[in-house]
Design a protein around this motif. Sequence first.
Motif, PDB file in Angstrom:
ATOM      1  N   MET A 116       0.692  -1.531   0.677  1.00  0.00           N
ATOM      2  CA  MET A 116      -0.201   0.119   0.274  1.00  0.00           C
ATOM      3  C   MET A 116       0.493   1.038   0.448  1.00  0.00           C
ATOM      4  O   MET A 116       2.199   0.927   0.179  1.00  0.00           O
ATOM      5  CB  MET A 116      -1.198  -0.218   1.247  1.00  0.00           C
ATOM      6  CG  MET A 116      -0.498  -0.116   2.354  1.00  0.00           C
ATOM      7  SD  MET A 116      -1.324  -0.219   4.396  1.00  0.00           S
ATOM      8  CE  MET A 116      -2.080  -1.847   4.265  1.00  0.00           C
ATOM      9  N   THR A 120      -2.078   5.337   2.920  1.00  0.00           N
ATOM     10  CA  THR A 120      -3.077   4.542   2.832  1.00  0.00           C
ATOM     11  C   THR A 120      -2.657   3.749   4.290  1.00  0.00           C
ATOM     12  O   THR A 120      -3.717   3.947   5.116  1.00  0.00           O
ATOM     13  CB  THR A 120      -2.932   2.941   1.908  1.00  0.00           C
ATOM     14  OG1 THR A 120      -3.526   3.818   0.663  1.00  0.00           O
ATOM     15  CG2 THR A 120      -4.062   2.454   1.827  1.00  0.00           C
ATOM     16  N   LYS A 124      -4.525   3.423   7.334  1.00  0.00           N
ATOM     17  CA  LYS A 124      -5.214   3.058   8.312  1.00  0.00           C
ATOM     18  C   LYS A 124      -4.796   2.376  10.053  1.00  0.00           C
ATOM     19  O   LYS A 124      -5.392   2.251  10.898  1.00  0.00           O
ATOM     20  CB  LYS A 124      -4.652   1.083   7.250  1.00  0.00           C
ATOM     21  CG  LYS A 124      -5.147   0.993   6.148  1.00  0.00           C
ATOM     22  CD  LYS A 124      -4.937  -0.313   6.090  1.00  0.00           C
ATOM     23  CE  LYS A 124      -5.736  -0.984   6.835  1.00  0.00           C
ATOM     24  NZ  LYS A 124      -5.896  -2.552   5.466  1.00  0.00           N
TER      25      LYS A 124
END
Length: 187
Positions: A116, A120, A124
């Motif tokens: 990722m 990202t 998260k």
Amino acid sequence: MSAIQALSRQLYQSKLPWTFEFNFNEPDYIEQYWTHLGGDLTFNRPINMMSLPSHFIHEPLPGASATLATISHQQALQYMSAQHLQQSFLLSVHQYLMQNIQNNIQLEHTAEHFQMSSATLKRKLKKHQTHFQAQLDQSRLHTAIHLYRVHGFKTEQISQYLQINDTTNFRRAFKRWSGLTVQAAQS
């Protein structure tokens, strides 16, 4: 902790001499801790931890069977696969950081490992109410405590292991990670 203590009592058919450490102040309702865990409790420690004397490492589990353990492990993996169970994202990140703690861990490399982008990964982690530096600091703290307690490393050795330039910087970082000085954590 009480579940692990109860399981060990059942498996060994006797009470084991567990010690318990908590990374918070002694609660007002300490009687509940005494009832469920016993009296060997310490508060204001760097991490939550329970431990046994080292001679238990070599003590065989009564009635243990290597074959049964292997079969049980395989069945558990099959069940997890059938149920599409996965370990949590934070646990995956923690395991990655712990495995690579001696490397110069960067956000970008970690994001790449999880396939990722850095943005990202940040999002998260934010959803889990944390951030990359907090996870890295926690992994370094856990590694330092493990090296102190299990391997008997000295401050200089841990500083080198974690690739921190000098012991003064390590001591400052340890205080930031745990809220305790290195000396307080060792006692």
